[in-house]
Design an enzyme around this catalytic site. Structure first.
Site, short mmCIF file in Angstrom:
data_model
loop_
_atom_site.label_atom_id
_atom_site.label_comp_id
_atom_site.label_asym_id
_atom_site.label_seq_id
_atom_site.Cartn_x
_atom_site.Cartn_y
_atom_site.Cartn_z
N ASN A 101 0.83 -1.21 0.00
CA ASN A 101 0.00 0.00 0.00
C ASN A 101 0.86 1.26 0.00
O ASN A 101 0.37 2.34 0.27
CB ASN A 101 -0.90 0.02 1.23
CG ASN A 101 -1.87 -1.15 1.25
OD1 ASN A 101 -2.41 -1.51 0.21
ND2 ASN A 101 -2.05 -1.75 2.41
N HIS A 128 -13.72 -1.78 6.64
CA HIS A 128 -12.54 -2.46 7.17
C HIS A 128 -12.78 -3.05 8.57
O HIS A 128 -13.58 -2.54 9.35
CB HIS A 128 -11.42 -1.41 7.26
CG HIS A 128 -10.07 -1.95 7.57
ND1 HIS A 128 -9.51 -1.85 8.82
CD2 HIS A 128 -9.16 -2.59 6.80
CE1 HIS A 128 -8.31 -2.39 8.81
NE2 HIS A 128 -8.06 -2.85 7.59
N GLU A 162 -15.67 3.76 4.07
CA GLU A 162 -14.35 4.06 3.52
C GLU A 162 -14.58 4.93 2.30
O GLU A 162 -15.64 4.83 1.67
CB GLU A 162 -13.64 2.76 3.08
CG GLU A 162 -13.23 1.92 4.26
CD GLU A 162 -12.62 0.58 3.84
OE1 GLU A 162 -11.92 0.51 2.81
OE2 GLU A 162 -12.83 -0.40 4.56
N SER A 197 -10.86 -0.84 0.33
CA SER A 197 -9.50 -1.38 0.36
C SER A 197 -9.30 -2.63 -0.47
O SER A 197 -8.20 -2.87 -0.97
CB SER A 197 -9.09 -1.66 1.80
OG SER A 197 -9.95 -2.62 2.38
N ASP A 213 -13.26 6.91 6.33
CA ASP A 213 -11.91 6.34 6.44
C ASP A 213 -11.22 6.48 5.07
O ASP A 213 -11.61 5.83 4.11
CB ASP A 213 -12.05 4.86 6.85
CG ASP A 213 -10.70 4.16 6.99
OD1 ASP A 213 -9.67 4.76 6.63
OD2 ASP A 213 -10.70 3.00 7.44
N HIS A 257 -7.00 4.50 1.97
CA HIS A 257 -6.42 4.22 0.66
C HIS A 257 -6.55 5.39 -0.31
O HIS A 257 -6.28 5.25 -1.50
CB HIS A 257 -7.05 2.97 0.06
CG HIS A 257 -6.76 1.75 0.87
ND1 HIS A 257 -5.62 1.00 0.70
CD2 HIS A 257 -7.42 1.21 1.92
CE1 HIS A 257 -5.61 0.01 1.59
NE2 HIS A 257 -6.69 0.12 2.35
N LYS A 272 0.20 4.03 4.69
CA LYS A 272 0.02 3.63 3.28
C LYS A 272 0.72 4.65 2.39
O LYS A 272 1.94 4.70 2.39
CB LYS A 272 -1.45 3.38 3.02
CG LYS A 272 -1.84 2.07 3.74
CD LYS A 272 -3.29 1.78 3.90
CE LYS A 272 -3.41 0.49 4.74
NZ LYS A 272 -4.73 0.29 5.31
C1 LIG Z 1 -5.07 -0.34 6.69
C2 LIG Z 1 -6.43 0.15 7.03
C3 LIG Z 1 -6.75 0.60 8.31
C4 LIG Z 1 -5.82 0.44 9.47
O1 LIG Z 1 -4.75 1.29 9.39
P1 LIG Z 1 -3.37 0.83 10.06
O2 LIG Z 1 -2.62 2.10 10.18
O3 LIG Z 1 -2.75 -0.15 9.13
O4 LIG Z 1 -3.70 0.22 11.38
C5 LIG Z 1 -8.00 1.15 8.52
N1 LIG Z 1 -8.89 1.23 7.52
C6 LIG Z 1 -8.63 0.77 6.29
C7 LIG Z 1 -9.66 0.89 5.23
C8 LIG Z 1 -7.40 0.20 6.00
O5 LIG Z 1 -7.15 -0.28 4.79
#
Ligand SMILES: *Cc1c(COP(=O)(O)O)cnc(C)c1O
Length: 427
Positions: free
Chosen positions: A48, A134, A189, A193, A218, A221, A252
């Site tokens: 990522n 997620h 999101e 993801s 969220d 990505h 990411k």
């Molecule tokens: C990776 C991810 C998270 C968690 O983030 P980290 O910093 O890896 O703990 C939360 N939400 C989504 C959609 C993710 O892909």
């Protein structure tokens, strides 16, 4: 030992028999377009690290300087032993980047979701999630004790039904107790993801306003990749100031590690007082904060814009070479030819799911690609629904055109893309 080992071995056997066994592949190099496993080099289409910042000199230098000045550890929770300057600098930079009043950093995105949702909601409240949210959000929703409802992926009608239900449920609770009107929170999101598609953020903002709900988005990505300032899809869709809680990760596209919440000053002050994953956890190390801040600065700079251009160029090249497969529905990313580049970018994604279905077949497809020197993850339940196993390819700004060509050739060799003769492109 009380049959403990026997019990665990039986459980592991069960996991294996379903094709769901997971194991770590030890790599002996930094993250990048190429990784090394047991002396062999692989082209890496799994990470990522969308902008190729995880091994970037500017971020590494920032981390090293932070270690030299602030040490390797952080001592305690930020409320206990004093809050180190690198965390404040990062939060100021993040708030500026996102155009919000304030920001708060957690040790991971997972911790940010858990701490924030549990701080904001209690058992009288209602949390409504997109089906594809997620695991960190699902876990947070469960832990909060709020009544949890799930709407079909990106289905606004279904969401509206749930908001109507929440309003009615709220009316009856309010009648019984004037002081506890249940608060609905919608969580989604912005870029999903495992599928690489986008949420209808504008419509979600309309609905949450109509029903007096709060909205949490969220951007794990999307941060660093979309919008004129690369703030994320909220910026690209012009709804940043309508989202109560903007969440993301520093791990990411931003090339470091940690999670963040951006929003109002009141939100951040409240989380400092109530988010248990923030309060009861040692602060991230200063080097992590410094690297993340350098990542944000790079993303905001001209170099960040260039990385994005590069990324979308590679995504477009991949998409063109696999267009027949896209037309057949095998791949989610397709950029219509008639779109202007900027609009095409806004619609495309660096996440390319190649649906296989069966878990065991997904694992063996990933193993076949590894035997050709291409590293992609086999994504299975519980990361995705049972029966929807997939290879999740991710393209990054670090890839070259040759890398993309090699990937496409390997996919073709294994029949992972339907032959073009069978699937003529759209006219
Ligand atoms: C990776 C991810 C998270 C968690 O983030 P980290 O910093 O890896 O703990 C939360 N939400 C989504 C959609 C993710 O892909």
């Amino acid at each position: 030992m009380n049959g403990f080992e026997t019990e665990l071995k039986a459980r592991l056997e069960e996991i294996r028999s379903q094709g769901l066994y997971r194991e770590l592949h030890r790599i002996n190099s930094a993250q990048g377009r190429q990784i090394e496993i047991e002396g062999r080099h692989y082209l890496n289409f799994s990470s990522n690290d969308y902008l190729g910042l995880a091994n970037e000199p500017a971020l590494k230098d920032a981390a090293i300087r932070a270690v030299e000045k602030f040490g390797s550890g952080s001592g305690a929770s930020r409320l206990i032993c004093g809050s180190l300057a690198p965390h404040h600098e990062l939060e100021e930079t993040l708030a500026e980047f996102k155009g919000t009043e304030a920001a708060l950093v957690f040790s991971s995105g997972y911790a940010a979701a858990l701490g924030t949702i549990c701080a904001l909601l209690g058992k009288n409240d209602v949390i409504i999630l997109d089906k594809l949210c997620h695991a960190s959000i699902v876990d947070a929703a469960r832990l909060s004790g709020a009544r949890l409802r799930v709407f079909a992926h990106n289905d606004l009608n279904n969401l509206e039904e749930l908001l109507q239900w929440a309003t009615q449920a709220g009316a009856s609770v309010s009648a019984a107790n004037k002081h506890s009107r249940p608060q609905p929170l919608i969580v989604t999101e912005s870029l999903f993801s495992m599928d690489g598609d986008q949420a209808p953020l504008h419509e979600l903002a309309e609905l949450k306003d109509r029903y007096g709900a709060w909205l949490m988005v969220d951007e794990a990505h999307a941060t660093g990749l979309y919008g004129p300032c690369r703030r994320g899809l909220a910026e690209a869709h012009g709804v940043s100031d309508r989202i109560e809680i903007q969440m993301g990760t520093l791990g990411k596209a931003l090339g470091a590690v940690g999670g963040y919440i951006c929003g109002s000053r009141a939100l951040v002050e409240f989380l400092i007082n109530r988010a248990r994953s923030f309060i009861f956890s040692t602060a991230p190390i200063p080097a992590a904060a410094a690297a993340a801040r350098a990542g944000v600065c790079l993303v905001r700079s001209h170099a960040g814009a260039e990385r994005c251009t590069h990324l979308w160029e590679r995504v477009r090249q991949f998409s063109e070479k696999t267009r027949p497969a896209c037309a057949s529905g095998g791949l989610a990313t397709e950029i219509p030819e008639t779109m202007e580049p900027a609009r095409a970018e806004a619609k495309s994604s660096a996440i390319i799911p190649l649906l296989i279905g069966d878990a065991t077949e997904t694992v063996s497809a990933a193993a076949r690609l590894r035997s050709e020197g291409i590293y992609v993850p086999a994504i299975r339940f519980p990361t995705v629904a049972r029966g929807s196993g997939r290879l999740r390819l991710t393209i990054t700004a670090a890839h070259t055109l040759e890398d993309v060509n090699e990937l496409v050739a390997a996919l073709n060799r294994f029949g992972l893309i339907p032959p073009s003769a069978l699937h003529p492109p759209h006219s």
